[in-house]
Design a protein around this motif. Structure first.
Motif, PDB file in Angstrom:
ATOM      1  N   HIS A 122      66.221  13.512  27.230  1.00 23.13           N
ATOM      2  CA  HIS A 122      67.241  14.088  26.336  1.00 23.13           C
ATOM      3  C   HIS A 122      67.251  13.343  24.998  1.00 23.13           C
ATOM      4  CE1 HIS A 122      69.800  15.456  30.077  1.00 23.13           C
ATOM      5  NE2 HIS A 122      68.596  15.997  30.033  1.00 23.13           N
ATOM      6  N   GLU A 123      67.151  12.021  25.089  1.00 16.73           N
ATOM      7  CA  GLU A 123      67.175  11.198  23.868  1.00 16.73           C
ATOM      8  C   GLU A 123      65.978  11.511  22.966  1.00 16.73           C
ATOM      9  OE1 GLU A 123      67.682   6.854  24.438  1.00 16.73           O
ATOM     10  OE2 GLU A 123      66.267   6.649  22.779  1.00 16.73           O
ATOM     11  N   ALA A 124      64.823  11.734  23.579  1.00 13.51           N
ATOM     12  CA  ALA A 124      63.625  12.042  22.785  1.00 13.51           C
ATOM     13  C   ALA A 124      63.881  13.259  21.907  1.00 13.51           C
ATOM     14  CB  ALA A 124      62.427  12.284  23.711  1.00 13.51           C
ATOM     15  N   GLN A 125      64.505  14.267  22.500  1.00 18.39           N
ATOM     16  CA  GLN A 125      64.835  15.466  21.703  1.00 18.39           C
ATOM     17  C   GLN A 125      65.893  15.134  20.645  1.00 18.39           C
ATOM     18  OE1 GLN A 125      64.696  19.397  22.089  1.00 18.39           O
ATOM     19  NE2 GLN A 125      66.815  19.757  22.650  1.00 18.39           N
ATOM     20  N   ALA A 126      66.952  14.437  21.051  1.00 19.94           N
ATOM     21  CA  ALA A 126      68.060  14.140  20.120  1.00 19.94           C
ATOM     22  C   ALA A 126      67.567  13.314  18.931  1.00 19.94           C
ATOM     23  CB  ALA A 126      69.173  13.402  20.860  1.00 19.94           C
ATOM     24  N   GLU A 127      66.606  12.440  19.186  1.00 17.88           N
ATOM     25  CA  GLU A 127      66.078  11.568  18.123  1.00 17.88           C
ATOM     26  C   GLU A 127      64.942  12.229  17.347  1.00 17.88           C
ATOM     27  OE1 GLU A 127      67.193   8.558  17.100  1.00 17.88           O
ATOM     28  OE2 GLU A 127      68.866   8.796  18.489  1.00 17.88           O
ATOM     29  N   GLY A 128      64.554  13.431  17.758  1.00 15.98           N
ATOM     30  CA  GLY A 128      63.508  14.154  17.032  1.00 15.98           C
ATOM     31  C   GLY A 128      62.124  13.566  17.233  1.00 15.98           C
ATOM     32  N   ALA A 129      61.856  13.025  18.424  1.00 16.13           N
ATOM     33  CA  ALA A 129      60.518  12.493  18.702  1.00 16.13           C
ATOM     34  C   ALA A 129      59.476  13.609  18.599  1.00 16.13           C
ATOM     35  CB  ALA A 129      60.481  11.887  20.108  1.00 16.13           C
ATOM     36  N   LYS A 130      58.258  13.208  18.240  1.00 11.38           N
ATOM     37  CA  LYS A 130      57.176  14.194  18.123  1.00 11.38           C
ATOM     38  C   LYS A 130      56.749  14.703  19.501  1.00 11.38           C
ATOM     39  CE  LYS A 130      52.417  14.572  16.321  1.00 11.38           C
ATOM     40  NZ  LYS A 130      52.555  15.878  15.654  1.00 11.38           N
ATOM     41  N   ALA A 131      56.681  13.800  20.466  1.00 11.40           N
ATOM     42  CA  ALA A 131      56.257  14.166  21.823  1.00 11.40           C
ATOM     43  C   ALA A 131      56.639  13.052  22.783  1.00 11.40           C
ATOM     44  CB  ALA A 131      54.742  14.385  21.873  1.00 11.40           C
ATOM     45  N   VAL A 132      56.563  13.385  24.063  1.00 14.69           N
ATOM     46  CA  VAL A 132      56.774  12.399  25.129  1.00 14.69           C
ATOM     47  C   VAL A 132      55.517  12.357  25.984  1.00 14.69           C
ATOM     48  CG1 VAL A 132      58.130  11.797  27.182  1.00 14.69           C
ATOM     49  CG2 VAL A 132      59.263  12.890  25.231  1.00 14.69           C
ATOM     50  N   LEU A 133      55.020  11.155  26.267  1.00 17.98           N
ATOM     51  CA  LEU A 133      54.018  10.979  27.323  1.00 17.98           C
ATOM     52  C   LEU A 133      54.803  10.519  28.539  1.00 17.98           C
ATOM     53  CD1 LEU A 133      51.150   8.977  25.512  1.00 17.98           C
ATOM     54  CD2 LEU A 133      51.843  11.376  25.238  1.00 17.98           C
ATOM     55  N   LEU A 134      54.685  11.216  29.649  1.00 14.31           N
ATOM     56  CA  LEU A 134      55.510  10.921  30.829  1.00 14.31           C
ATOM     57  C   LEU A 134      54.641  10.679  32.051  1.00 14.31           C
ATOM     58  CD1 LEU A 134      58.235  10.783  32.357  1.00 14.31           C
ATOM     59  CD2 LEU A 134      58.126  13.289  32.564  1.00 14.31           C
ATOM     60  N   ASN A 135      54.676   9.428  32.528  1.00 14.10           N
ATOM     61  CA  ASN A 135      54.139   9.133  33.858  1.00 14.10           C
ATOM     62  C   ASN A 135      55.346   8.901  34.747  1.00 14.10           C
ATOM     63  OD1 ASN A 135      52.978   8.324  36.208  1.00 14.10           O
ATOM     64  ND2 ASN A 135      51.594   6.801  35.292  1.00 14.10           N
ATOM     65  N   ALA A 136      55.760   9.945  35.428  1.00  7.58           N
ATOM     66  CA  ALA A 136      56.976   9.869  36.242  1.00  7.58           C
ATOM     67  C   ALA A 136      56.704   9.230  37.597  1.00  7.58           C
ATOM     68  CB  ALA A 136      57.575  11.254  36.406  1.00  7.58           C
ATOM     69  N   ALA A 137      55.455   8.787  37.821  1.00  2.00           N
ATOM     70  CA  ALA A 137      55.071   8.131  39.079  1.00  2.00           C
ATOM     71  C   ALA A 137      55.529   8.989  40.270  1.00  2.00           C
ATOM     72  CB  ALA A 137      55.591   6.700  39.114  1.00  2.00           C
ATOM     73  N   ALA A 138      56.120   8.397  41.292  1.00  3.61           N
ATOM     74  CA  ALA A 138      56.444   9.177  42.499  1.00  3.61           C
ATOM     75  C   ALA A 138      57.453  10.289  42.238  1.00  3.61           C
ATOM     76  CB  ALA A 138      56.949   8.244  43.594  1.00  3.61           C
ATOM     77  N   PHE A 139      58.302  10.147  41.202  1.00  2.00           N
ATOM     78  CA  PHE A 139      59.264  11.222  40.891  1.00  2.00           C
ATOM     79  C   PHE A 139      58.553  12.511  40.471  1.00  2.00           C
ATOM     80  CE2 PHE A 139      62.399   7.662  39.594  1.00  2.00           C
ATOM     81  CZ  PHE A 139      62.935   7.617  40.874  1.00  2.00           C
ATOM     82  N   THR A 140      57.294  12.375  40.034  1.00  2.00           N
ATOM     83  CA  THR A 140      56.476  13.552  39.718  1.00  2.00           C
ATOM     84  C   THR A 140      56.531  14.573  40.849  1.00  2.00           C
ATOM     85  OG1 THR A 140      54.914  12.113  38.569  1.00  2.00           O
ATOM     86  CG2 THR A 140      54.092  14.282  39.225  1.00  2.00           C
ATOM     87  N   HIS A 141      56.474  14.039  42.069  1.00  2.00           N
ATOM     88  CA  HIS A 141      56.284  14.884  43.244  1.00  2.00           C
ATOM     89  C   HIS A 141      57.593  15.270  43.928  1.00  2.00           C
ATOM     90  CE1 HIS A 141      52.338  13.320  42.439  1.00  2.00           C
ATOM     91  NE2 HIS A 141      52.685  12.088  42.795  1.00  2.00           N
ATOM     92  N   THR A 142      58.711  14.819  43.374  1.00  2.00           N
ATOM     93  CA  THR A 142      60.000  15.056  44.052  1.00  2.00           C
ATOM     94  C   THR A 142      61.096  15.600  43.142  1.00  2.00           C
ATOM     95  OG1 THR A 142      60.772  12.801  43.566  1.00  2.00           O
ATOM     96  CG2 THR A 142      59.612  13.132  45.666  1.00  2.00           C
ATOM     97  N   SER A 143      60.948  15.427  41.838  1.00  2.00           N
ATOM     98  CA  SER A 143      62.131  15.524  40.982  1.00  2.00           C
ATOM     99  C   SER A 143      62.296  16.863  40.267  1.00  2.00           C
ATOM    100  CB  SER A 143      62.138  14.399  39.951  1.00  2.00           C
ATOM    101  OG  SER A 143      63.279  14.519  39.132  1.00  2.00           O
ATOM    102  N   ILE A 144      63.159  17.690  40.825  1.00  2.00           N
ATOM    103  CA  ILE A 144      63.538  18.931  40.135  1.00  2.00           C
ATOM    104  C   ILE A 144      64.375  18.587  38.910  1.00  2.00           C
ATOM    105  CG2 ILE A 144      64.798  21.121  40.403  1.00  2.00           C
ATOM    106  CD1 ILE A 144      64.030  20.925  43.423  1.00  2.00           C
TER     107      ILE A 144
END
Ligand code: DQA
Length: 144
Positions: free
Chosen positions: A63-85
């Motif tokens: 959410h902060e990335a959007q609020a701060e106007g970041a260009k992009a996010v690189l996300l390694n969500a690790a195990a949450f990748t496979h579980t997190s709706i």
């Protein structure tokens, strides 16, 4: 800020370097941060790298990335990748592009790693390239 790339890392990635190095390599997260900062300087991009073992922190930071106007996010969500709706919904809730990153290739590992909620919403996925994958993802972010 439009030239900032958020690099968000999920659970257990604080232990990179000593954590199952045969799978994840010997680079630490600090090593990866250094590599990204060097490449970021060349590309005129600022790197904001963070790690948390807590799912909600990753949601808040998206959410902060959007609020701060970041260009992009690189996300390694690790195990949450496979579980997190919640992460899937957070990525869908923001317009900031999110590039999924994994050091290993989860699709060639245990079956429970084959589903990626992050991948359902990410702009693209870079996996199986070790630490170098973060640089490949940064180059992809620069092209967005
Ligand atoms: C990982 C792959 C995930 O399956 C695993 O849970 C991790 C790391 C990777 O970078 O290869 O913690 O995201």
């Amino acid at each position: 800020m439009i030239n900032t790339i958020y690099v968000l890392n999920g659970p257990n990635l604080n232990l990179l370097g000593t954590r199952e190095p045969d799978i994840y390599g010997s680079e630490t997260l600090d090593d990866i941060a250094g590599m990204l900062e060097d490449r970021g300087r060349e590309l005129g991009l600022e790197i904001d790298l963070r790690q948390s073992n807590h799912e909600g922190h990753l949601v808040d930071w998206l959410h902060e990335a959007q609020a701060e106007g970041a260009k992009a996010v690189l996300l390694n969500a690790a195990a949450f990748t496979h579980t997190s709706i919640a992460l899937l919904d957070a990525i869908r809730a923001i317009s900031t592009p999110v590039i999924e990153v994994h050091l290993s290739d989860p699709t060639t590992r245990e079956e429970f790693r084959h589903i990626s909620y992050v991948g359902m919403a990410a702009t693209e996925t870079v996996q199986g390239l070790g630490a170098k994958g973060y640089l490949v993802a940064l180059d992809a972010a620069a092209r967005l």
